[in-house]
Structures are given as structure tokens and as C-alpha cells.
Design an enzyme around this catalytic site. Structure first.
Site, PDB file in Angstrom:
ATOM      1  N   ASP A  77       0.549  -1.062   0.231  1.00 10.75           N
ATOM      2  CA  ASP A  77      -0.340   0.028  -0.253  1.00 10.75           C
ATOM      3  C   ASP A  77       0.902   1.104  -0.066  1.00 10.75           C
ATOM      4  O   ASP A  77       0.324   2.473   0.704  1.00 10.75           O
ATOM      5  CB  ASP A  77      -0.755   0.186   1.105  1.00 10.75           C
ATOM      6  CG  ASP A  77      -1.665  -1.092   0.865  1.00 10.75           C
ATOM      7  OD1 ASP A  77      -2.288  -1.514   0.147  1.00 10.75           O
ATOM      8  OD2 ASP A  77      -2.179  -1.771   2.152  1.00 10.75           O
ATOM      9  N   GLY A 125      -4.659  -4.205  -3.270  1.00 12.48           N
ATOM     10  CA  GLY A 125      -5.427  -2.844  -4.179  1.00 12.48           C
ATOM     11  C   GLY A 125      -4.809  -2.030  -4.227  1.00 12.48           C
ATOM     12  O   GLY A 125      -3.869  -0.768  -3.592  1.00 12.48           O
ATOM     13  N   HIS A 126      -4.675  -1.582  -5.784  1.00 13.33           N
ATOM     14  CA  HIS A 126      -3.504  -0.569  -5.424  1.00 13.33           C
ATOM     15  C   HIS A 126      -5.039   0.381  -5.968  1.00 13.33           C
ATOM     16  O   HIS A 126      -5.640   0.237  -7.797  1.00 13.33           O
ATOM     17  CB  HIS A 126      -3.893  -0.938  -7.561  1.00 13.33           C
ATOM     18  CG  HIS A 126      -2.115  -1.804  -6.798  1.00 13.33           C
ATOM     19  ND1 HIS A 126      -1.476  -2.685  -7.695  1.00 13.33           N
ATOM     20  CD2 HIS A 126      -1.617  -2.393  -5.590  1.00 13.33           C
ATOM     21  CE1 HIS A 126      -1.333  -3.508  -7.482  1.00 13.33           C
ATOM     22  NE2 HIS A 126      -0.978  -4.225  -5.882  1.00 13.33           N
ATOM     23  N   GLN A 171       1.959  -5.933  -3.413  1.00 16.49           N
ATOM     24  CA  GLN A 171       2.353  -5.926  -2.190  1.00 16.49           C
ATOM     25  C   GLN A 171       3.708  -5.059  -1.566  1.00 16.49           C
ATOM     26  O   GLN A 171       3.685  -5.130  -2.738  1.00 16.49           O
ATOM     27  CB  GLN A 171       2.301  -7.363  -1.393  1.00 16.49           C
ATOM     28  CG  GLN A 171       1.412  -8.471  -1.117  1.00 16.49           C
ATOM     29  CD  GLN A 171       0.536  -8.911  -2.291  1.00 16.49           C
ATOM     30  OE1 GLN A 171       1.323  -9.540  -3.355  1.00 16.49           O
ATOM     31  NE2 GLN A 171      -0.559  -9.023  -2.441  1.00 16.49           N
ATOM     32  N   ALA A 200      -7.431  -1.086   1.011  1.00 14.26           N
ATOM     33  CA  ALA A 200      -7.680  -0.815  -0.467  1.00 14.26           C
ATOM     34  C   ALA A 200      -8.900  -2.082  -1.215  1.00 14.26           C
ATOM     35  O   ALA A 200      -9.842  -2.216  -1.880  1.00 14.26           O
ATOM     36  CB  ALA A 200      -7.114  -0.613  -1.941  1.00 14.26           C
TER      37      ALA A 200
END
Ligand code: GDP
Ligand code: IMO
Ligand code: MG
Length: 431
Positions: free
Chosen positions: A13, A40-41, A224, A299
Site C-alpha cells: 500500500d 488493491g491498487h 504487496q 483498498a
């Protein structure tokens, strides 16, 4: 541009989505080589915001070729949801996406076992994203994985599934007191998925190496972060894949001689989501992060992120194990209102000063950070586009970080939008 590997330099993140979006403009192919829908980008484009989980963030740029490499563990259900969401927002998927035949597929028992194993661990739970990541990689290295190419041959798929279910159903029944899974139902469910995504499955190793031979430029999109790497991270509080630079090669079938540059993404502070030691985690008095406004909630899972000061011991470890050439420093603007800022320069382990990241997580859990303090800049930075225009104390902070990690910051991000970026010097491939 050149062929660039982009990795997270902390615990994930770091703002990789935004940096990937910036670098995509110069790339022809964008490749995911590890992880799965645990990622989650976030990418902000104009007033719109996209969160990508499996599809490379490059898909948001029309005409860019996006590859899901062999090192990924692919959840077809999550992929279809993502395709549908993107398509409904006008993003073109058809013709721009390819999935490696060798990509391991996440099966219903992987997601089920992820949750059941976490529950069984109780206090020692990792705090996984429950996306089936570790169970899928366990099967991959246990030689029983079902791969994307198997989706295309239903008889082979059924044979492999039935073999798997012998063991999985025993485990479910005997260890977890859970009802068994039926092969027929799984075959039918996956037949539906194959009808949607089967056409993207192909030999991506050939596509990528031919593209490189033709002078095309590749961006490897890390998911990650280094401290979640299964070998080099804060084991066992890690994820199951190689999140470090080498993973880009094994996870795509592109050799290391074809990589021109490795860039790490690091926040100007640190965050982590899930369990595990975190030496520089804020005390309540120090915590300046507004979790909502500063986007420090997951996210993917919506969990609140733990936050702390910049840890140079951690980022130095990332510099080493990835061979980082440069970093992108993100979220500098979040520190705009700090009167004093701290940087962890070493750890104290019962009177012993440690500067090398400890491999033993028990050591990581007991050390206390040794901080250097500096005056903050107490001025907004979001509008700034040139390095020299940053407040003097912000420059001093960035330069101290660079000195401590022996690596230059080529990109400084001062807001979530594309434009809220400072490029420092030339970018790779530029004269
Ligand atoms: P990733 O997993 O590394 O791609 O990062 P995430 O998208 O999970 O989390 C980073 C969050 O910070 C997202 O909400 C981004 O929009 C946001 N973000 C990225 N760069 C910056 C920045 O420079 N400043 C601020 N304020 N937010 C940023
Ligand atoms: P991006 O790509 C932050 C963490 C989980 C948990 C551990 C293992 O957005 O940076 P897993 O489900 O992978 O078995 O969980 O890893 N984790 C992440 N933390 N960002 C991520 O991805 C993460 N993906 C997994 O919280 O601690
Ligand atoms: Mg993320």
C-alpha cells in the site's frame, strides 16, 4: 523508457497504483507477476477513482497490453467482477489483456481453507485478506495446482479437481468439521468462468520475450511489498509470493538480463495492514494520519491501516534485496502538518544497536526504534511540481532519507492525483 520493475519497499500500500499509472505512459506492456486479488491498487484519474486487484493498473491507459503472468494466483470470479466494473466505466479489456497458461487458479477450497486456517490459528492469525492466496501457492509448490491452461480442457480440469478434492474434503471434514465440496458443482461453476475468461489464456512468456526483442518496453507492476515477501519479509507475517524484484522474472518468464531498472515505492512514513511486528508504529501522541482523508484503510479489505514513522532499517533492507536503483517517495503531503518529524535510523535490542534488518521476527518484535528528529515544514505541498519549490525542511527530510538509504528519490508524490507529482532529474531511458 526501459524495462522497469516496480516493487513496494515497505509492507504494501505504498502508493504503487499511482506510480504505475505515471510510468505506464512510457510503457507498451504492463505485467503482474505475483500475488493475486489480495492486492488493491488505487488510481485516481480526473474525478474518477479505480481500485485494481488482478488486472495490471496499466489497463486504464487505452491500447496498453496488460499481462497476468505465470507467478500470479488467479481468482476467476474476482477477475470477472473486475472486468465487469472496468467495462462499465468504459475501460477496454478486449484485445488488451492476456493471462499466462501457467497461472495457478484459485479454487473454492483455497478461499475456504484461508478462512478456516486463520480461525484455527486464533491469536497467531496472520490477518490475511482471505482471498485464498496462501492455500493456492501451497498447492502450486505441492505439485497439485490447477493452472489456467487446465480451464481450457474440461476433462483434464475435472481429473485434477477430483484428485484435489480427495485430500481437501478429508481436511475439511476431519480437521474443520466442514461439509465436503462436490466436483460437479465446482466443474459447473468454473465452466461459467472459462466461458468468460478462457479467451485471454495464452503463452505470455512468448509474447513478452518477442516484444522485448522488438524493442518494446515493459513495466512490471509489483504487488504487496518487500516486507511481505515470503523469503525476505517479516516471516511468518508475510504473503505467499516473491514480492521482491526477482519475482518479476520468475513470475513472467523474462530473464534478469532484460531488466534495466528496479524502482521501489516507499511512503514518506510507513503503514501495514494485518498482524505482525511493526517497530515504528505510532504511539497515539505521534499519530498524525487521518485514516479517512489520507486513505489509510485497506483498498481490498477496508481494514484500517496501522501507521508509523519512516523506518530506514526496513527500506535499506528493501534497497539491498531488490537492488533498488531509485525510489518513488509517496504521500509526502500527509506530513505537511507535522511540527516535528522522526526517522528511525537503527533499532535498539537491549543495548545493542542494529542497523541490518533482523531476519528473526522475535527480534523485530522486541526492538525499539532509535529516532532522529527534524523540524517539520508546516506548509502545504500538494500544489508543488518542482523539487526546488518544496519547503526547505521538506527537502531536508527527503535528502536525509536519501542519505540513509543511499538511493535517490526520482519521483515524489504529493497527492493522489496524477498531476500531484514532482519528477526529480531524468527518468530511465531519457537522455
Ligand atoms: P498500493 O497498493 O501500493 O497501490 O496503494 P493503495 O492504493 O492501496 O494505497 C495508497 C493510497 O494512497 C491510495 O488511496 C492512493 O490514492 C493514495 N495516494 C497515493 N499517493 C499519494 C500521495 O502522494 N498523497 C496522498 N495524499 N495520497 C496518495
Ligand atoms: P497491495 O498490492 C498490504 C497482507 C495482509 C496480511 C498478509 C498475508 O495493495 O500493496 P494474504 O491475503 O496475502 O495471504 O495476507 O499480507 N497483504 C497486504 N498488505 N497491501 C497488500 O497489497 C497486501 N496483500 C496482502 O494484510 O497481513
Ligand atoms: Mg493496496
Amino acid at each position: 523508457m526501459a524495462n522497469i520493475v516496480l516493487v513496494g519497499a515497505q509492507w504494501g500500500d505504498e502508493g504503487k497504483g499511482k506510480v504505475i499509472d505515471l510510468l505506464t505512459e512510457r510503457a507498451d506492456f504492463i505485467v503482474r507477476s505475483q500475488g493475486g486479488a489480495n492486492a488493491g491498487h488505487t488510481v485516481a484519474i480526473g474525478d474518477d477513482e479505480f481500485v485494481l486487484h488482478l488486472i495490471p493498473s496499466g489497463i486504464l491507459h487505452p491500447g496498453k497490453q496488460c499481462i497476468i503472468g505465470n507467478g500470479v494466483v488467479l481468482d476467476p470470479q474476482a477477475l470477472i467482477e473486475e472486468i465487469d466494473t472496468l467495462t462499465s466505466k468504459g475501460v477496454q479489456i478486449e484485445g488488451n489483456l492476456a493471462i499466462s497458461e501457467a497461472t495457478n487458479v484459485i479454487m473454492p477450497y483455497h478461499k475456504l481453507l484461508d478462512g478456516l486456517r486463520e480461525k484455527l490459528k486464533g491469536e497467531g492469525a496472520i490477518g490475511t485478506t482471505l482471498r485464498g492466496i496462501s492455500p493456492a501457492y501451497m498447492d502450486k509448490v505441492g505439485y497439485v495446482g490447477i493452472r489456467a491452461v487446465d480451464l481450457l480442457d474440461e476433462a483434464a480440469f475435472r481429473r485434477k479437481l477430483e484428485m484435489n478434492l480427495v485430500e481437501k474434503n478429508l481436511l475439511l471434514a476431519k480437521l474443520y468439521d466442514h461439509e465436503p465440496l462436490e466436483a460437479d458443482a465446482v466443474v459447473e461453476e468454473y465452466r461459467g468462468y472459462t466461458a468468460r475468461i478462457g479467451r485471454y489464456v495464452t503463452n505470455t512468456e512468448i509474447i513478452l520475450n518477442r516484444a522485448i526483442a522488438e524493442g518494446k518496453e515493459i513495466l512490471f507492476e509489483g504487488a504487496q511489498g518487500t516486507l511481505l515477501d515470503v523469503d525476505h519479509g517479516s516471516y511468518p507475517f508475510v504473503t505467499a509470493s516473491s514480492t521482491t524484484a526477482g519475482g518479476a522474472c520468475t513470475g513472467s518468464g523474462v530473464g534478469p538480463t532484460k531488466i534495466d531498472m528496479v524502482m521501489g515505492v516507499a511512503k514518506a512514513y510507513t503503514s501495514r495492514v494485518g498482524g505482525g511486528p511493526f517497530p515504528t508504529e505510532f504511539t497515539p501522541e505521534d499519530d498524525f494520519v487521518d485514516r479517512r482523508a489520507d486513505r489509510e484503510y485497506g483498498a481490498t479489505t477496508g481494514r484500517t491501516r496501522r501507521c508509523g514513522w519512516f523506518d530506514a532499517v526496513v527500506v535499506n533492507h528493501s534497497v539491498r534485496v531488490n537492488g533498488l536503483d531509485a525510489i518513488a517517495l509517496t504521500k509526502l503531503d500527509v506530513m505537511d502538518n507535522c511540527e516535528r518529524v522522526k526517522i528511525c535510523v537503527a533499532y535498539d535490542d537491549g543495548g545493542r544497536r542494529i542497523t541490518d534488518f533482523p531476519i528473526d521476527t522475535a527480534v523485530l518484535a522486541r526492538v525499539t526504534p532509535i529516532y532522529e528528529e527534524m523540524d517539520g515544514w508546516m506548509a502545504p505541498t500538494k500544489h508543488i511540481r518542482a523539487y526546488d519549490e518544496l519547503p526547505a525542511n521538506a527537502r531536508a527530510y527527503v535528502e536525509r532519507l536519501e542519505a540513509l538509504i543511499g538511493t535517490p528519490a526520482k519521483i515524489i508524490s504529493v497527492g493522489m492525483k496524477r498531476a500531484e507529482t514532482i519528477f526529480v532529474g531524468t527518468m530511465p531511458g531519457e537522455a
